[in-house]
Structures are given as C-alpha cells and as structure tokens.
Design an enzyme around this catalytic site. Sequence first.
Site, PDB file in Angstrom:
ATOM      1  N   TYR A 235       7.276  29.951  92.843  1.00 23.22           N
ATOM      2  CA  TYR A 235       6.835  31.318  92.564  1.00 23.22           C
ATOM      3  C   TYR A 235       6.101  31.914  93.752  1.00 23.22           C
ATOM      4  O   TYR A 235       6.442  32.996  94.246  1.00 23.22           O
ATOM      5  CB  TYR A 235       5.929  31.348  91.330  1.00 23.22           C
ATOM      6  CG  TYR A 235       5.083  32.596  91.262  1.00 23.22           C
ATOM      7  CD1 TYR A 235       5.676  33.855  91.173  1.00 23.22           C
ATOM      8  CD2 TYR A 235       3.688  32.529  91.295  1.00 23.22           C
ATOM      9  CE1 TYR A 235       4.899  35.006  91.125  1.00 23.22           C
ATOM     10  CE2 TYR A 235       2.912  33.671  91.250  1.00 23.22           C
ATOM     11  CZ  TYR A 235       3.520  34.908  91.168  1.00 23.22           C
ATOM     12  OH  TYR A 235       2.754  36.054  91.135  1.00 23.22           O
TER      13      TYR A 235
ATOM     14  N   THR B  51       0.321  38.679  94.998  1.00 24.70           N
ATOM     15  CA  THR B  51      -0.599  37.730  94.373  1.00 24.70           C
ATOM     16  C   THR B  51      -1.408  36.969  95.416  1.00 24.70           C
ATOM     17  O   THR B  51      -0.983  36.811  96.568  1.00 24.70           O
ATOM     18  CB  THR B  51       0.203  36.714  93.531  1.00 24.70           C
ATOM     19  OG1 THR B  51      -0.665  35.672  93.074  1.00 24.70           O
ATOM     20  CG2 THR B  51       1.315  36.074  94.344  1.00 24.70           C
ATOM     21  N   ASP B  52      -2.562  36.445  94.986  1.00 20.73           N
ATOM     22  CA  ASP B  52      -3.360  35.602  95.875  1.00 20.73           C
ATOM     23  C   ASP B  52      -2.729  34.234  96.086  1.00 20.73           C
ATOM     24  O   ASP B  52      -3.099  33.501  97.003  1.00 20.73           O
ATOM     25  CB  ASP B  52      -4.790  35.443  95.355  1.00 20.73           C
ATOM     26  CG  ASP B  52      -4.889  34.850  93.962  1.00 20.73           C
ATOM     27  OD1 ASP B  52      -3.844  34.542  93.349  1.00 20.73           O
ATOM     28  OD2 ASP B  52      -6.024  34.701  93.467  1.00 20.73           O
ATOM     29  N   GLU B  53      -1.748  33.875  95.248  1.00 23.97           N
ATOM     30  CA  GLU B  53      -1.157  32.538  95.355  1.00 23.97           C
ATOM     31  C   GLU B  53      -0.373  32.342  96.650  1.00 23.97           C
ATOM     32  O   GLU B  53      -0.073  31.214  97.026  1.00 23.97           O
ATOM     33  CB  GLU B  53      -0.279  32.253  94.140  1.00 23.97           C
ATOM     34  CG  GLU B  53      -1.073  32.218  92.846  1.00 23.97           C
ATOM     35  CD  GLU B  53      -0.293  31.665  91.676  1.00 23.97           C
ATOM     36  OE1 GLU B  53       0.507  30.726  91.879  1.00 23.97           O
ATOM     37  OE2 GLU B  53      -0.471  32.160  90.556  1.00 23.97           O
TER      38      GLU B  53
ATOM     39  N   LYS C 101       7.072  35.085  96.310  1.00 28.04           N
ATOM     40  CA  LYS C 101       6.232  36.263  96.515  1.00 28.04           C
ATOM     41  C   LYS C 101       5.834  36.400  97.981  1.00 28.04           C
ATOM     42  O   LYS C 101       5.757  37.515  98.513  1.00 28.04           O
ATOM     43  CB  LYS C 101       4.993  36.195  95.625  1.00 28.04           C
ATOM     44  CG  LYS C 101       5.265  36.445  94.156  1.00 28.04           C
ATOM     45  CD  LYS C 101       5.856  37.827  93.890  1.00 28.04           C
ATOM     46  CE  LYS C 101       4.854  38.937  94.132  1.00 28.04           C
ATOM     47  NZ  LYS C 101       5.421  40.273  93.793  1.00 28.04           N
TER      48      LYS C 101
END
Length: 342
Positions: A159, A133-135, A163
């Site tokens: 989260y 993810t970009d997060e 990741k």
Amino acid sequence: MTLLVTGSAGFIGSCYVRQHFEHSVEPVVSLDALTYAGHLSTLGPVLKRPEHTFVHASIGDVDAVRAIFEKHKPRAVLNFAAESHVDRSILGPGEFIETNVVGTYRLLECAREYWNGLQGEATAGFRFLHVSTDEVYGTLKPKDAPFSETNRYEPNSPYSASKAASDHLVRAWHHTYGLPVLTTNCSNNYGPYHFPEKLIPLCIMNALNGKQLPVYGDGQQIRDWLFVEDHTRGIRTVLETGVLGETYNIGGWNEKANLDVVKLICNLLDELQPRADGISYSTQIAFVADRPGHDRRYAIDARKIERELGWKPVETFETGIRKTVQWYLANQAWVAEVTAER
C-alpha cells in the site's frame, strides 16, 4: 467554477464533499468506482443537491474522466481515490498498483491534457491536489523526530509503496510538464463514515456485537491520529492558499499506541452503552499475530502547514474519539448496510 473530487464516496473524500457544501455552493463533480469501501450513503443529502453531480467510474477510466473535464470544466481536481487498507495490500497488491499508480498516472494525463487547453486566468488558477499518507515515509523509532516534508521515502508495505509511487508521479508531472500540483500527506484518520475494517470502527462494532477486539502483536504500534473533519479543513486550506509544487503534512499531534486507543474506546462504550452484564468491553480485547512488515511508529510534524497557511487541528483525540463513538452508536444501521453489501 467546479471542483472534481475523486474517491468521493470513500471515507475522507465524502467528508470533503459534505464539508464543502457547508461553506459553498460551488458545484462538485464526484467520481468514484464504488469498490467495497465506497458507498453513496456516505455522501448523504448532498447527493440530491443541484450543485452536485455523481459519476460512477474509476480514475483509470480515461474516457469517463475526459468527459468530465470536457463537460464540467473544473478549476481543480482533488484526488482522494485510492486503495488504502494495508492488510488487503499484503493479500492482493495488484489492485493497489492498478488504482494508486496506474490510475493516478491516467488521471494526471487527463488533467494535463485539459490544463494545456485552458487559457488566461483559467490556466493560472487550475490546481491538481493529490491526497497521500504518512506511510510513504516508512517507520520511526521511539525517539525519532516526527516526519517532516523533507523526510525521504521508505515505504514498507505494498500500500505505502503504491502511494509513494503516486506521489512521485505527481511531483514529476509538476517539474516536467509544469502541471500546477499540490500534495498533502496525512496521518491516520478517524471519524464518522469510516468503513468498519479499520481499527477504530472495527473495535466499536465488534465490541457492540460481542466479538473479540483484535490487537496486532503487543499493541504498542504508535500512530498519530487525525480527526477526518480536521483533515478535510486542512485540504481546503492547501487548495486555496498552498504554494504550487509544495507538499504539506497534515497531522493531529495525537500519538497513541494502538492498545491505548482500543482501551479508550472500551472506556467510552462502558460509559455510553454499557454491556448488559456490567462487564467492561475491555475483556473482549484479544492479541493476535502481528501482520508482516508492520511499521512500529508514525508521527507527523504539522508545523509547516500551521506556520505557512495557518491551519491546525481543532479536535484533540479525546474530543474526536468521543464524537466518533457517539456517531457509530447512533448509526449502527449504516454500518449494517455497508457491510452487508460487501
């Protein structure tokens, strides 16, 4: 030749499997723990295909994963399996650590053990593709350039931290052990079969059910929106032509504030299924307290994958969100089914 797809009954993983069988008869082994957001109905008719095998297990179940490798001998692993809802990670981070970190570690070790036993072309052709993810990159200021593959990691939620840890493990297994890996980092996905706790499906279904449309804070959090079918096309491209050890950002080039997304959904519903009283669905919008540590802006620079591999999104946000709203209007029974079981 076989693919092992983990998290295959989730939103993005199931889209990948369905799309795969539109283009190929190569067998797929689906692995999914069927947690609250995983549902076999997302796989639809492909469940009955002779080329498709479903295994109910988690990526952390070493015995189950080893058995798949031994029996089916996949040429590639596509790891979609993850706990992914930020709000849930704030309330209960342990499950995110267990699945996203420990689970990825165990899957990597099973893949490495299997890969070390291959020979010749099978060794050279094996791939482990990790979907992220970009997060993991943190948050952007209004005038900052979008995230590129060289941005440093600055995760801000349990989260995104989990990741980020999984991404680091994948990188380390490549550099330390030589495992042939690929990593993709995507922006916010949307589209059919999205479990209705995320912003877009939640607002569609709440609107239809006469409930409030909750918008965090001032609603000006900006996300780059990527239609899920564009995302899975990008993953197929990376699997087949990506350079080993590389990371590819997959984005939609569609930066939108959350409030604008909700208003657009309301406008589409006003057009496609108006309220009986003739009032706009936008009157159901309600601002709620912001969640802790809410990142202000994400945006993906997807030039690398376009330049090097020739992928770019097909859908604009306007075309993709219309398709999404139309799908939920036509599939309200699916939403009722998956939410009733949770």
